[in-house]
Design an enzyme around this catalytic site. Structure first.
Site, PDB file in Angstrom:
ATOM      1  CB  ILE A   1      -1.285  60.954 -37.628  1.00  0.00           C
ATOM      2  CG1 ILE A   1      -0.687  62.200 -38.302  1.00  0.00           C
ATOM      3  CG2 ILE A   1      -2.280  61.340 -36.526  1.00  0.00           C
ATOM      4  CD1 ILE A   1      -1.680  63.008 -39.111  1.00  0.00           C
TER       5      ILE A   1
ATOM      6  N   GLY B   1       6.857  46.465 -37.868  1.00  0.00           N
ATOM      7  CA  GLY B   1       6.982  46.948 -36.493  1.00  0.00           C
ATOM      8  C   GLY B   1       8.202  47.807 -36.231  1.00  0.00           C
TER       9      GLY B   1
ATOM     10  CD  GLN C   1       7.644  52.152 -45.339  1.00  0.00           C
ATOM     11  OE1 GLN C   1       6.462  52.198 -45.638  1.00  0.00           O
ATOM     12  NE2 GLN C   1       8.511  53.051 -45.770  1.00  0.00           N
ATOM     13  N   GLY C   2       5.955  47.911 -42.240  1.00  0.00           N
ATOM     14  CA  GLY C   2       4.917  46.940 -41.927  1.00  0.00           C
ATOM     15  C   GLY C   2       5.405  45.795 -41.060  1.00  0.00           C
TER      16      GLY C   2
ATOM     17  CG  ASN D   1       2.723  60.503 -42.920  1.00  0.00           C
ATOM     18  OD1 ASN D   1       2.347  59.336 -43.007  1.00  0.00           O
ATOM     19  ND2 ASN D   1       3.986  60.834 -42.752  1.00  0.00           N
TER      20      ASN D   1
ATOM     21  CE1 TYR E   1       6.338  59.281 -35.178  1.00  0.00           C
ATOM     22  CE2 TYR E   1       5.113  60.748 -36.614  1.00  0.00           C
ATOM     23  CZ  TYR E   1       6.250  60.021 -36.339  1.00  0.00           C
ATOM     24  OH  TYR E   1       7.301  60.011 -37.225  1.00  0.00           O
TER      25      TYR E   1
ATOM     26  N   GLY F   1       8.868  50.884 -37.257  1.00  0.00           N
ATOM     27  CA  GLY F   1       8.525  52.272 -36.953  1.00  0.00           C
ATOM     28  C   GLY F   1       8.219  52.451 -35.478  1.00  0.00           C
TER      29      GLY F   1
END
Length: 161
Positions: free
Chosen positions: A130, A94, A91-92, A126, A133, A96
């Protein structure tokens, strides 16, 4: 993993060869309530054949999990990007964002002629998800899923993601 090294993401369907590795993915404790466990996702995919559970890989390294599917009923049908999990070690970095963008391309390639919209659902607390997205183009549509999560949708523009 070297943060400066270019990512080369690809997806592999969860199968007997990678199932245990995918099931070992983990989240930070404060994220646990935002997504079902990988076990729960795989059980649901066994019961509902429309779901496609995939491991997210950077080259040969498993970095996450996603599940998506197209449901033709009720007409005109809905395409869901229902689960996304990046292991806490990655995580953190990139993953995602790149995973969602790559998944949108995959969904369009697999189902683009079926629908112009991709749906997902998210809990309002979350906020990192959000923000991610929304930065990609998902918008809330004012509806809720069966668990009370808020539904967001993404529209393919000009026939592509």
């Amino acid at each position: 993993m070297d943060l400066n090294k270019e990512k080369q993401l690809h997806f592999e369907l969860v199968n007997d060869n990678n199932r245990q590795e995918v099931k070992s993915l983990s989240l930070f404790s404060e994220q646990v309530g935002f997504i079902e466990t990988v076990d729960e996702c795989l059980q649901e995919a066994n019961e509902i054949k429309a779901w496609r559970p995939v491991g997210i890989y950077d080259r040969e390294q498993l970095v996450g999990f996603a599940m998506y599917g197209y449901f033709p009923e009720p007409a005109p049908g809905q395409l869901w990007l229902d689960r996304l999990l990046i292991d806490k070690k990655y995580q953190g970095q990139g993953y995602g964002r790149q995973s969602v963008l790559a998944l949108l391309h995959r969904l369009y390639a697999e189902y683009g002629s079926e629908t112009g919209t991709v749906y997902l659902s998210v809990y309002m607390d979350n906020s990192p998800a959000i923000r991610l997205y929304e930065s990609i183009g998902f918008r809330f549509n004012g509806k809720y899923d069966s668990k009370g999560e808020h539904i967001m949708e993404y529209h393919f523009t000009e026939g592509r993601p």
